[in-house]
Design a protein around this motif. Sequence first.
Motif, PDB file in Angstrom:
ATOM      1  N   ASN A 106       0.853  -1.079  -0.037  1.00 35.74           N
ATOM      2  CA  ASN A 106       0.067   0.109  -0.178  1.00 35.74           C
ATOM      3  C   ASN A 106       0.882   1.436   0.087  1.00 35.74           C
ATOM      4  OD1 ASN A 106      -1.990   1.842   0.131  1.00 35.74           O
ATOM      5  ND2 ASN A 106      -2.849   1.100   2.130  1.00 35.74           N
ATOM      6  N   ASP A 107       0.963   1.819  -1.155  1.00 35.13           N
ATOM      7  CA  ASP A 107       1.818   3.133  -1.510  1.00 35.13           C
ATOM      8  C   ASP A 107       1.154   4.402  -0.932  1.00 35.13           C
ATOM      9  OD1 ASP A 107       4.483   4.077  -2.797  1.00 35.13           O
ATOM     10  OD2 ASP A 107       2.722   5.346  -3.356  1.00 35.13           O
ATOM     11  N   ARG A 108       1.695   5.098  -0.067  1.00 33.03           N
ATOM     12  CA  ARG A 108       1.011   6.264   0.359  1.00 33.03           C
ATOM     13  C   ARG A 108       0.362   7.405  -0.725  1.00 33.03           C
ATOM     14  NH1 ARG A 108       5.230   8.273   4.888  1.00 33.03           N
ATOM     15  NH2 ARG A 108       5.398   6.424   6.127  1.00 33.03           N
ATOM     16  N   THR A 109       1.187   7.345  -1.829  1.00 31.74           N
ATOM     17  CA  THR A 109       0.560   7.964  -2.665  1.00 31.74           C
ATOM     18  C   THR A 109       0.130   7.419  -3.873  1.00 31.74           C
ATOM     19  OG1 THR A 109       2.707   8.116  -4.054  1.00 31.74           O
ATOM     20  CG2 THR A 109       2.281   9.872  -2.364  1.00 31.74           C
ATOM     21  N   GLN A 110       0.295   5.958  -4.217  1.00 29.80           N
ATOM     22  CA  GLN A 110      -0.343   5.601  -5.462  1.00 29.80           C
ATOM     23  C   GLN A 110      -1.331   4.380  -4.945  1.00 29.80           C
ATOM     24  OE1 GLN A 110       0.572   6.352  -8.395  1.00 29.80           O
ATOM     25  NE2 GLN A 110       1.776   8.186  -7.544  1.00 29.80           N
ATOM     26  N   GLY A 111      -1.538   4.204  -3.715  1.00 28.69           N
ATOM     27  CA  GLY A 111      -2.546   3.425  -3.128  1.00 28.69           C
ATOM     28  C   GLY A 111      -2.150   1.713  -3.482  1.00 28.69           C
ATOM     29  N   VAL A 112      -2.815   0.900  -3.501  1.00 34.12           N
ATOM     30  CA  VAL A 112      -2.561  -0.614  -3.445  1.00 34.12           C
ATOM     31  C   VAL A 112      -2.022  -0.939  -4.714  1.00 34.12           C
ATOM     32  CG1 VAL A 112      -3.562  -2.923  -3.076  1.00 34.12           C
ATOM     33  CG2 VAL A 112      -4.467  -0.837  -1.784  1.00 34.12           C
ATOM     34  N   GLN A 113      -0.997  -1.427  -4.608  1.00 38.67           N
ATOM     35  CA  GLN A 113      -0.078  -2.102  -5.970  1.00 38.67           C
ATOM     36  C   GLN A 113       0.243  -3.509  -5.561  1.00 38.67           C
ATOM     37  OE1 GLN A 113       2.920   0.768  -5.862  1.00 38.67           O
ATOM     38  NE2 GLN A 113       1.934   2.166  -7.187  1.00 38.67           N
ATOM     39  N   PHE A 114       0.522  -4.046  -6.647  1.00 37.97           N
ATOM     40  CA  PHE A 114       1.186  -5.560  -6.642  1.00 37.97           C
ATOM     41  C   PHE A 114       2.802  -5.395  -6.959  1.00 37.97           C
ATOM     42  CE2 PHE A 114       2.334  -9.825  -7.858  1.00 37.97           C
ATOM     43  CZ  PHE A 114       1.816 -10.731  -6.771  1.00 37.97           C
ATOM     44  N   ARG A 115       3.579  -5.633  -5.962  1.00 37.09           N
ATOM     45  CA  ARG A 115       4.969  -5.582  -6.265  1.00 37.09           C
ATOM     46  C   ARG A 115       5.611  -6.956  -6.527  1.00 37.09           C
ATOM     47  NH1 ARG A 115       7.842  -1.665  -2.545  1.00 37.09           N
ATOM     48  NH2 ARG A 115       6.385  -0.208  -4.002  1.00 37.09           N
ATOM     49  N   ALA A 116       5.746  -6.922  -8.021  1.00 37.51           N
ATOM     50  CA  ALA A 116       6.269  -8.484  -8.543  1.00 37.51           C
ATOM     51  C   ALA A 116       7.765  -8.797  -8.332  1.00 37.51           C
ATOM     52  CB  ALA A 116       5.944  -8.794  -9.964  1.00 37.51           C
TER      53      ALA A 116
END
Length: 96
Positions: free
Chosen positions: A83-93
């Motif tokens: 959960n990135d503070r500025t970009q929101g929820v992401q999947f880090r592969a």
Amino acid sequence: MSRLACAACGAESNLDVVQPASTTAVTEVLAGLVERVTFHNEENGFCVLRIKARGQRELITVLGHTAMIAAGEFVQARGAWVNDRTQGVQFRASLL
């Protein structure tokens, strides 16, 4: 929160103990169709993709590294949700 004491002067300090991401993150596998390549650095392979993954309603932002990628390709990604503070929820592969 941990309390540590200085060996020389005896001063105490409160510290937050942070675990490395690899020990706290759960590895997951996603598969889906690349809808859009938002960013791709040809020098180091870093990319930001928007994919339509199986079992997900919305497009998912996937961060990873790959030599070449294009919209319309099928990808499989192994990694963890962040959960990135500025970009929101992401999947880090870690593997794409």
